[in-house]
Design an enzyme around this catalytic site. Structure first.
Site, PDB file in Angstrom:
ATOM      1  N   ASN A   7       0.856  -1.192   0.000  1.00  0.00           N
ATOM      2  CA  ASN A   7       0.000   0.000   0.000  1.00  0.00           C
ATOM      3  C   ASN A   7       0.896   1.247   0.000  1.00  0.00           C
ATOM      4  OD1 ASN A   7      -1.420   2.272   1.041  1.00  0.00           O
ATOM      5  ND2 ASN A   7      -3.069   0.910   1.670  1.00  0.00           N
ATOM      6  N   HIS A  10       0.957   6.263   1.736  1.00  0.00           N
ATOM      7  CA  HIS A  10       1.680   7.252   2.540  1.00  0.00           C
ATOM      8  C   HIS A  10       2.874   7.870   1.828  1.00  0.00           C
ATOM      9  CE1 HIS A  10      -1.248   6.888   5.484  1.00  0.00           C
ATOM     10  NE2 HIS A  10      -1.008   5.621   5.735  1.00  0.00           N
ATOM     11  N   HIS A  43      -5.656   3.669  -1.772  1.00  0.00           N
ATOM     12  CA  HIS A  43      -6.989   4.011  -1.268  1.00  0.00           C
ATOM     13  C   HIS A  43      -7.319   5.408  -1.765  1.00  0.00           C
ATOM     14  CE1 HIS A  43      -9.740   4.358   2.562  1.00  0.00           C
ATOM     15  NE2 HIS A  43     -10.386   4.644   1.441  1.00  0.00           N
ATOM     16  N   ARG A  45      -9.435   8.097  -1.210  1.00  0.00           N
ATOM     17  CA  ARG A  45     -10.398   8.555  -0.203  1.00  0.00           C
ATOM     18  C   ARG A  45     -11.214   9.700  -0.774  1.00  0.00           C
ATOM     19  NH1 ARG A  45      -8.945   6.742   5.271  1.00  0.00           N
ATOM     20  NH2 ARG A  45     -10.599   8.133   5.917  1.00  0.00           N
ATOM     21  N   ARG A  49      -6.921  12.868   0.577  1.00  0.00           N
ATOM     22  CA  ARG A  49      -5.829  13.323   1.452  1.00  0.00           C
ATOM     23  C   ARG A  49      -4.477  12.743   1.053  1.00  0.00           C
ATOM     24  NH1 ARG A  49      -7.241  10.128   7.005  1.00  0.00           N
ATOM     25  NH2 ARG A  49      -9.216  11.186   6.730  1.00  0.00           N
ATOM     26  N   HIS A  50      -4.473  11.641   0.310  1.00  0.00           N
ATOM     27  CA  HIS A  50      -3.178  11.128  -0.163  1.00  0.00           C
ATOM     28  C   HIS A  50      -3.246  10.783  -1.658  1.00  0.00           C
ATOM     29  CE1 HIS A  50      -5.172   7.471   1.178  1.00  0.00           C
ATOM     30  NE2 HIS A  50      -4.849   7.637   2.445  1.00  0.00           N
ATOM     31  N   GLU A  70      -8.621   0.395  -2.877  1.00  0.00           N
ATOM     32  CA  GLU A  70      -9.481   0.425  -1.686  1.00  0.00           C
ATOM     33  C   GLU A  70     -10.406   1.617  -1.834  1.00  0.00           C
ATOM     34  OE1 GLU A  70      -6.903   0.889   1.623  1.00  0.00           O
ATOM     35  OE2 GLU A  70      -6.072  -1.107   1.440  1.00  0.00           O
ATOM     36  N   THR A 101      -8.428   3.759   8.232  1.00  0.00           N
ATOM     37  CA  THR A 101      -9.656   2.969   8.266  1.00  0.00           C
ATOM     38  C   THR A 101      -9.764   2.294   9.632  1.00  0.00           C
ATOM     39  OG1 THR A 101      -9.157   2.533   5.958  1.00  0.00           O
ATOM     40  CG2 THR A 101     -10.967   1.291   6.914  1.00  0.00           C
ATOM     41  N   GLU A 151     -11.047  -9.277   3.178  1.00  0.00           N
ATOM     42  CA  GLU A 151      -9.783  -8.931   3.826  1.00  0.00           C
ATOM     43  C   GLU A 151     -10.080  -8.798   5.310  1.00  0.00           C
ATOM     44  OE1 GLU A 151      -7.325  -5.910   2.026  1.00  0.00           O
ATOM     45  OE2 GLU A 151      -6.472  -5.349   3.973  1.00  0.00           O
ATOM     46  N   HIS A 191      -3.861  -4.444   7.588  1.00  0.00           N
ATOM     47  CA  HIS A 191      -4.000  -3.282   8.462  1.00  0.00           C
ATOM     48  C   HIS A 191      -3.161  -3.413   9.729  1.00  0.00           C
ATOM     49  CE1 HIS A 191      -5.478   0.428  10.055  1.00  0.00           C
ATOM     50  NE2 HIS A 191      -6.056   0.647   8.899  1.00  0.00           N
TER      51      HIS A 191
END
Ligand code: PXP
Length: 237
Positions: A7, A10, A43, A45, A49-50, A70, A101, A151, A191
């Protein structure tokens, strides 16, 4: 052997801290692939935000391994998924105020909404995974709804502080993993997994895919920092 989905959200978080062009998650995806990633997970969102829309489009064109998006089961994001067609969509709950999440989807309580999203994505040729807590009723609901995979949320295990809590949460994962396989669903986990806590989970039989992000990006920042400083120092000198 389980596949590793990396993932890269970040990497994009650092970029968005300055609203600039670096570090580019598209480059990060290529490097993750060179490192052996079996999949790239992002992801998108609702608050962007990323990961941003441009990343999804470019990664769809450039990622050579499995691309896993995601996403919340919201109309705008479903539209983007239908247009971009990643290999897999993982439906997750999303709240604007959360840092990450926080819990799994309530497949039982939101059966119709999740079922409709799931079918629309599957009809367009994408596999659908549902991110759920390791709870029997949610697994049964996911199977009844026709998801391809679930998941299992490993956050409670990863965040457990005492040995007793860790043991209890680990046992929940073992039991839920068995139930997932018995229900005929493909088993993913993710996660909060780190270099310290992943090995034990990886020994649970039948896991097809892990999705791991924060810990890998955190380590990348540190293992790469010394070289990055040397390179800048050479330039200023
Ligand atoms: N799986 C899902 C469904 C997630 O939402 C996330 C976080 O975006 C991850 C895996 C990766 O979690 P982490 O960054 O803690 O490894």
């Amino acid at each position: 052997m389980p596949a590793l989905g990396v993932n890269i959200d970040h990497v994009a978080t650092i970029r968005q801290a300055r609203r600039t062009i670096e570090p580019d998650p598209v480059w990060a995806a290529a490097l993750a692939e060179l490192g052996g990633a079996d999949g790239i997970t992002i992801h998108l969102r609702e608050d962007r935000r990323h990961i941003i829309d441009r990343d999804v489009r470019l990664l769809k064109d450039t990622v050579q391994v499995k691309l896993n998006l995601e996403m919340a089961a919201e109309e705008e994001i479903i539209g983007i998924a239908l247009e971009t067609r990643p290999d897999q969509c993982t439906l997750v709950p999303e709240k604007r105020e959360e840092i990450t999440t926080e819990g799994g989807l309530d497949v039982l309580g939101q059966n119709e909404r999740i079922g409709t999203a799931c079918r629309r994505l599957q009809d367009a040729g994408m596999e659908v995974s549902l991110f759920i807590d390791p709870v029997a009723q949610q697994i049964t609901a996911a199977a009844e709804l026709g998801a391809d995979a679930v998941e299992l949320h490993t956050g409670a295990y990863a965040d457990a502080v005492t040995a007793e809590d860790t043991e209890r949460e680990f046992e929940s994962l073992v039991t839920a993993a068995e139930a997932t396989r018995a229900a005929g669903l493909v088993l993913h986990m993710g996660h909060g997994l780190t270099y310290r806590n992943v090995s034990r989970v990886a020994a649970i039989p039948g896991i097809c895919e892990f999705n791991i992000g924060h810990s890998i990006v955190s380590r990348a920042v540190l293992v790469g920092l010394e070289r990055a400083v040397r390179e800048m120092k050479a330039l200023v000198e």
